[in-house]
Design a protein around this motif. Structure first.
Motif, PDB file in Angstrom:
ATOM      1  N   ILE A  67      23.876  -7.821 -18.767  1.00 26.78           N
ATOM      2  CA  ILE A  67      23.732  -8.459 -20.081  1.00 26.78           C
ATOM      3  C   ILE A  67      22.514  -7.882 -20.783  1.00 26.78           C
ATOM      4  CG2 ILE A  67      23.422 -10.645 -21.314  1.00 26.78           C
ATOM      5  CD1 ILE A  67      26.104 -10.444 -19.827  1.00 26.78           C
ATOM      6  N   ALA A  72      23.264  -9.661 -26.645  1.00 29.37           N
ATOM      7  CA  ALA A  72      23.547 -11.076 -26.414  1.00 29.37           C
ATOM      8  C   ALA A  72      22.899 -11.950 -27.486  1.00 29.37           C
ATOM      9  CB  ALA A  72      23.071 -11.499 -25.028  1.00 29.37           C
ATOM     10  N   HIS A  77      28.086 -13.899 -25.356  1.00 28.52           N
ATOM     11  CA  HIS A  77      28.605 -13.159 -24.203  1.00 28.52           C
ATOM     12  C   HIS A  77      29.083 -14.161 -23.147  1.00 28.52           C
ATOM     13  CE1 HIS A  77      26.648  -9.750 -25.966  1.00 28.52           C
ATOM     14  NE2 HIS A  77      26.715  -8.997 -24.884  1.00 28.52           N
TER      15      HIS A  77
END
Length: 159
Positions: A67, A72, A77
Motif C-alpha cells: 500500500i 491510498a 484501497h
C-alpha cells in the motif's frame, strides 16, 4: 436444465466466497466522513469479515508494504485475502456487500453507470475534507478522528 443448475451453483459459489472471505479497508483516519463510514460498516459487520487500517498509522509500510501512502491518500484501497487490491468504489461495493447492504451501492457498479460513478468518486475523494466540513461541521482531524471500531479488528490502525 443442466446449464441453469450450473449457473446457479456458480452464483452460489461466488456468493459463498464473498461472505466467507476477509477484507481489509485502508481508509483516511483524518477524514471525518471516511471514519463515519468505517464505523457504520463496522457496526453492520456481524461476521467480523472487515478489517480497517488507518493509512496514517506509522506502521502502514511495515505491515502493508504493498500500500503506497500517496495513492491510498488519493483514493480508497482494499485488500482481499488473496492479496488482490481493489480501489475506489470497488472497495465500497465489496465492503457494503459483505455486510449485506450491497443493494445500496449496486448501481455504482452497473456497467453503464460505473465510468460516471468512478469519476464522481475521484472528485469526492479529492475534495473529501471540504465535503466533510459541509456535512459534519468538521473538515479534518489533526491526528486521527475519534475512531470507535471494535477491538477485535486487526487493522484498526493502532497496531
Amino acid at each position: 436444465m443442466i446449464e441453469l443448475i450450473s449457473n446457479a451453483v456458480t452464483s452460489y459459489t461466488i456468493f459463498l466466497r464473498l461472505i466467507m472471505s476477509q477484507f481489509t479497508i485502508f481508509f483516511d483516519g483524518r477524514c471525518p466522513l471516511c471514519v463515519n463510514e468505517m464505523q457504520h460498516l463496522d457496526k453492520l459487520d456481524r461476521a467480523n469479515k472487515l478489517h480497517f487500517f488507518d493509512i496514517h498509522n506509522e506502521r502502514l509500510h511495515e505491515l502493508h508494504p504493498e500500500i503506497e501512502f500517496d495513492k491510498a491518500n488519493r483514493f480508497l484501497h482494499g485488500k482481499l485475502d488473496s492479496g488482490q487490491l481493489l480501489y475506489g468504489l470497488d472497495v465500497t461495493h465489496r465492503a457494503w456487500n459483505m455486510v449485506g447492504k450491497g443493494m445500496w451501492v449496486a448501481p455504482l457498479r452497473w456497467f453503464w453507470l460505473k465510468p460516471i460513478a468512478d469519476k464522481v468518486y475521484l472528485g469526492f475523494a479529492k475534495h473529501r475534507f471540504r465535503i466533510s466540513r459541509l456535512l459534519t461541521g468538521q473538515q479534518r482531524c489533526e491526528q486521527s478522528c475519534d475512531i470507535k471500531l471494535h477491538d477485535k479488528r486487526e487493522g484498526r490502525g493502532e497496531e
